[in-house]
Design a protein around this motif. Structure first.
Motif, PDB file in Angstrom:
ATOM      1  N   ALA A 253       1.017  -1.288   0.050  1.00  0.00           N
ATOM      2  CA  ALA A 253      -0.025   0.020   0.020  1.00  0.00           C
ATOM      3  C   ALA A 253       0.862   1.139  -0.068  1.00  0.00           C
ATOM      4  N   LEU A 254       2.069   1.148   0.778  1.00  0.00           N
ATOM      5  CA  LEU A 254       2.832   2.267   0.866  1.00  0.00           C
ATOM      6  C   LEU A 254       3.472   2.579  -0.581  1.00  0.00           C
ATOM      7  N   LEU A 255       3.988   1.578  -1.284  1.00  0.00           N
ATOM      8  CA  LEU A 255       4.458   1.602  -2.481  1.00  0.00           C
ATOM      9  C   LEU A 255       3.609   2.127  -3.413  1.00  0.00           C
ATOM     10  N   THR A 256       2.266   1.713  -3.399  1.00  0.00           N
ATOM     11  CA  THR A 256       1.338   2.439  -4.444  1.00  0.00           C
ATOM     12  C   THR A 256       1.094   3.853  -4.187  1.00  0.00           C
ATOM     13  N   THR A 259       4.206   5.771  -5.262  1.00  0.00           N
ATOM     14  CA  THR A 259       4.283   5.798  -6.919  1.00  0.00           C
ATOM     15  C   THR A 259       3.207   6.529  -7.277  1.00  0.00           C
ATOM     16  N   GLY A 260       1.644   6.669  -6.688  1.00  0.00           N
ATOM     17  CA  GLY A 260       0.705   7.671  -7.303  1.00  0.00           C
ATOM     18  C   GLY A 260       1.216   8.948  -6.997  1.00  0.00           C
ATOM     19  N   ARG A 261       2.028   9.272  -6.239  1.00  0.00           N
ATOM     20  CA  ARG A 261       2.414  10.795  -6.001  1.00  0.00           C
ATOM     21  C   ARG A 261       3.653  11.184  -6.538  1.00  0.00           C
ATOM     22  N   GLY A 262       4.224  10.208  -7.328  1.00  0.00           N
ATOM     23  CA  GLY A 262       5.390  10.403  -8.035  1.00  0.00           C
ATOM     24  C   GLY A 262       6.854  10.632  -7.079  1.00  0.00           C
ATOM     25  N   ILE A 263       6.727   9.968  -6.158  1.00  0.00           N
ATOM     26  CA  ILE A 263       7.905   9.779  -5.229  1.00  0.00           C
ATOM     27  C   ILE A 263       8.858   8.553  -5.494  1.00  0.00           C
ATOM     28  N   GLU A 264       9.924   8.752  -5.939  1.00  0.00           N
ATOM     29  CA  GLU A 264      10.689   7.628  -6.344  1.00  0.00           C
ATOM     30  C   GLU A 264      11.683   7.269  -4.898  1.00  0.00           C
ATOM     31  N   ALA A 268      18.228   1.633  -1.393  1.00  0.00           N
ATOM     32  CA  ALA A 268      18.601   1.744  -0.144  1.00  0.00           C
ATOM     33  C   ALA A 268      17.419   1.746   0.523  1.00  0.00           C
ATOM     34  N   GLN A 269      16.561   2.819   0.046  1.00  0.00           N
ATOM     35  CA  GLN A 269      15.153   3.125   0.794  1.00  0.00           C
ATOM     36  C   GLN A 269      14.135   2.247   0.353  1.00  0.00           C
ATOM     37  N   ARG A 270      14.267   1.576  -0.833  1.00  0.00           N
ATOM     38  CA  ARG A 270      13.450   0.210  -1.299  1.00  0.00           C
ATOM     39  C   ARG A 270      13.631  -0.922  -0.225  1.00  0.00           C
ATOM     40  N   THR A 271      15.048  -1.206   0.069  1.00  0.00           N
ATOM     41  CA  THR A 271      15.582  -2.315   0.736  1.00  0.00           C
ATOM     42  C   THR A 271      14.951  -2.239   2.065  1.00  0.00           C
ATOM     43  N   LEU A 272      14.875  -0.677   2.782  1.00  0.00           N
ATOM     44  CA  LEU A 272      14.570  -0.386   4.206  1.00  0.00           C
ATOM     45  C   LEU A 272      13.257  -0.852   4.137  1.00  0.00           C
ATOM     46  N   LEU A 273      12.287  -0.449   3.230  1.00  0.00           N
ATOM     47  CA  LEU A 273      11.053  -0.497   3.394  1.00  0.00           C
ATOM     48  C   LEU A 273      10.486  -2.053   3.199  1.00  0.00           C
ATOM     49  N   THR A 274      11.129  -2.731   2.474  1.00  0.00           N
ATOM     50  CA  THR A 274      10.957  -4.262   2.201  1.00  0.00           C
ATOM     51  C   THR A 274      11.202  -5.158   3.576  1.00  0.00           C
ATOM     52  N   GLU A 275      12.338  -4.982   4.149  1.00  0.00           N
ATOM     53  CA  GLU A 275      12.780  -5.280   5.185  1.00  0.00           C
ATOM     54  C   GLU A 275      12.255  -5.059   6.411  1.00  0.00           C
ATOM     55  N   THR A 276      11.395  -3.906   6.567  1.00  0.00           N
ATOM     56  CA  THR A 276      10.692  -3.498   7.790  1.00  0.00           C
ATOM     57  C   THR A 276       9.372  -4.537   7.817  1.00  0.00           C
ATOM     58  N   THR A 277       9.410  -5.101   9.070  1.00  0.00           N
ATOM     59  CA  THR A 277       7.966  -5.897   9.324  1.00  0.00           C
ATOM     60  C   THR A 277       7.345  -5.067  10.662  1.00  0.00           C
ATOM     61  N   ASP A 278       7.927  -4.117  11.299  1.00  0.00           N
ATOM     62  CA  ASP A 278       7.188  -3.741  12.205  1.00  0.00           C
ATOM     63  C   ASP A 278       5.827  -2.885  11.811  1.00  0.00           C
ATOM     64  N   LEU A 279       4.690  -3.516  12.269  1.00  0.00           N
ATOM     65  CA  LEU A 279       3.440  -2.954  11.730  1.00  0.00           C
ATOM     66  C   LEU A 279       3.319  -1.416  12.269  1.00  0.00           C
ATOM     67  N   ASP A 296      13.414  11.267   1.234  1.00  0.00           N
ATOM     68  CA  ASP A 296      14.161  11.518   2.320  1.00  0.00           C
ATOM     69  C   ASP A 296      13.492  11.967   3.489  1.00  0.00           C
ATOM     70  N   GLU A 297      12.275  12.828   3.139  1.00  0.00           N
ATOM     71  CA  GLU A 297      11.482  13.526   4.139  1.00  0.00           C
ATOM     72  C   GLU A 297      10.753  12.211   4.842  1.00  0.00           C
ATOM     73  N   LEU A 298      10.573  11.253   4.202  1.00  0.00           N
ATOM     74  CA  LEU A 298       9.606  10.115   4.709  1.00  0.00           C
ATOM     75  C   LEU A 298      10.429   9.283   5.512  1.00  0.00           C
ATOM     76  N   PHE A 299      11.655   8.842   5.032  1.00  0.00           N
ATOM     77  CA  PHE A 299      12.647   7.937   5.707  1.00  0.00           C
ATOM     78  C   PHE A 299      13.601   8.565   6.670  1.00  0.00           C
ATOM     79  N   GLY A 300      13.734   9.902   6.551  1.00  0.00           N
ATOM     80  CA  GLY A 300      14.974  10.634   7.260  1.00  0.00           C
ATOM     81  C   GLY A 300      14.693  10.437   8.756  1.00  0.00           C
TER      82      GLY A 300
END
Length: 300
Positions: A253-256, A259-264, A268-279, A296-300
């Protein structure tokens, strides 16, 4: 004073409780003389509501008459159920003034043998109430192992699977049902019986065998088995637990949203997202993704 002939017919036993023994002797009944008698309340009203539910009750009409059919599912021997069945039969007979037939469906021969016995409320050799269920089990329901027979009579095939769930032939029966489903194709009827079989054998070892067989054709079934198997295909880590499946859903859902907002995202950020399992963390990111201006603002 005795106020009516009705009371006279039973008051004699209140006045002289031992009178019943002498009356029974007159009738030749083998009841022993009492050594103690206690009168209890005649009020049989239930002061507190007691919930009692039969599994299925049907009113069946024929050309000549009508009757009530009570269907009970029994997977193990359970002596207290006898009292419940007796209550169902007498209550329904009093309420609807119709004959009542009790049918008990069993998973195995031992339970079927137990349920087939005539059950009675009696004292010594005198029976006041007798309950005789009709029992369906592996001893009298045929094992439908021919796909053509299963296709011709899906209700009987489903009943065959349920009553033979703990019998050696259950594998052949399930094979026949799956083959019958394939021949009939997608329909509400096949989906209904797929669900019925799954629920009917859910508490037996045959349940896993059924899920395995259903995995061979999932194109038109929406049973719980099919849903679980399709979910396993979509969510690779389902077998590791429900929380990982939920985490994967939030990640997607986060990736969707991003992507819809045009944020790439960077690698490293994609790896961080996919490896995070804390709900909690994933849900926090999902909420922030709606307003964040960059990754950067989101994951910083």
């Amino acid at each position: 004073m005795v106020s009516s002939s009705h009371e006279a017919m039973h008051k004699i036993f209140t006045h002289d409780p031992a009178a019943f023994a002498r009356a029974f002797h007159v009738l030749g009944l083998p009841f022993p003389d009492p050594v103690a008698v206690e009168q209890i309340s005649v009020d049989l009203t239930e002061t507190a509501p007691v919930e009692r539910r039969a599994d299925t009750i049907l009113r069946i009409a024929t050309e000549d008459d009508a009757f009530l059919l009570v269907v009970e599912a029994q997977s193990t021997q359970d002596p207290p159920r006898i009292a419940a069945w007796s209550y169902y039969v007498t209550f329904l007979h009093n309420k609807y003034d119709l004959p009542v037939v009790l049918v008990v469906v069993c998973h195995d021969k031992e339970t079927a043998t137990w349920a087939s016995r005539t059950m009675s409320v009696s004292y010594r050799r005198w029976t006041t109430f007798r309950l005789s269920p009709l029992v369906l089990g592996p001893h009298n329901v045929p094992a439908i192992t021919d796909p053509a027979e299963a296709e011709a009579d899906l209700p009987l095939a489903a009943l065959s699977a349920i009553t033979h769930a703990r019998e050696p032939e259950i594998g052949e029966i399930l094979e026949a049902i799956v083959a019958a489903f394939r021949r009939r194709g997608a329909s509400e009827e096949t989906e209904f019986y797929a669900e019925l079989v799954e629920q009917g054998i859910s508490h037996t070892e045959a349940a896993k065998l059924w899920r395995d067989k259903m995995a061979t054709d999932l194109s038109f079934f929406r049973s719980e088995s099919a849903q679980r198997l399709r979910a396993q295909g979509r969510e690779e880590g389902l077998e590791q637990g429900r929380e990982q499946g939920l985490a994967l859903g939030v990640q997607r859902a986060l990736l969707t949203v991003l992507t819809g907002r045009g944020i790439e995202l960077s690698a490293a950020q994609r790896t961080l997202l996919t490896e995070t399992t804390d709900l909690d963390q994933l849900n926090a990111w999902l909420a922030q993704a709606l307003t964040a201006n960059s990754a950067d603002e989101l994951f910083g």
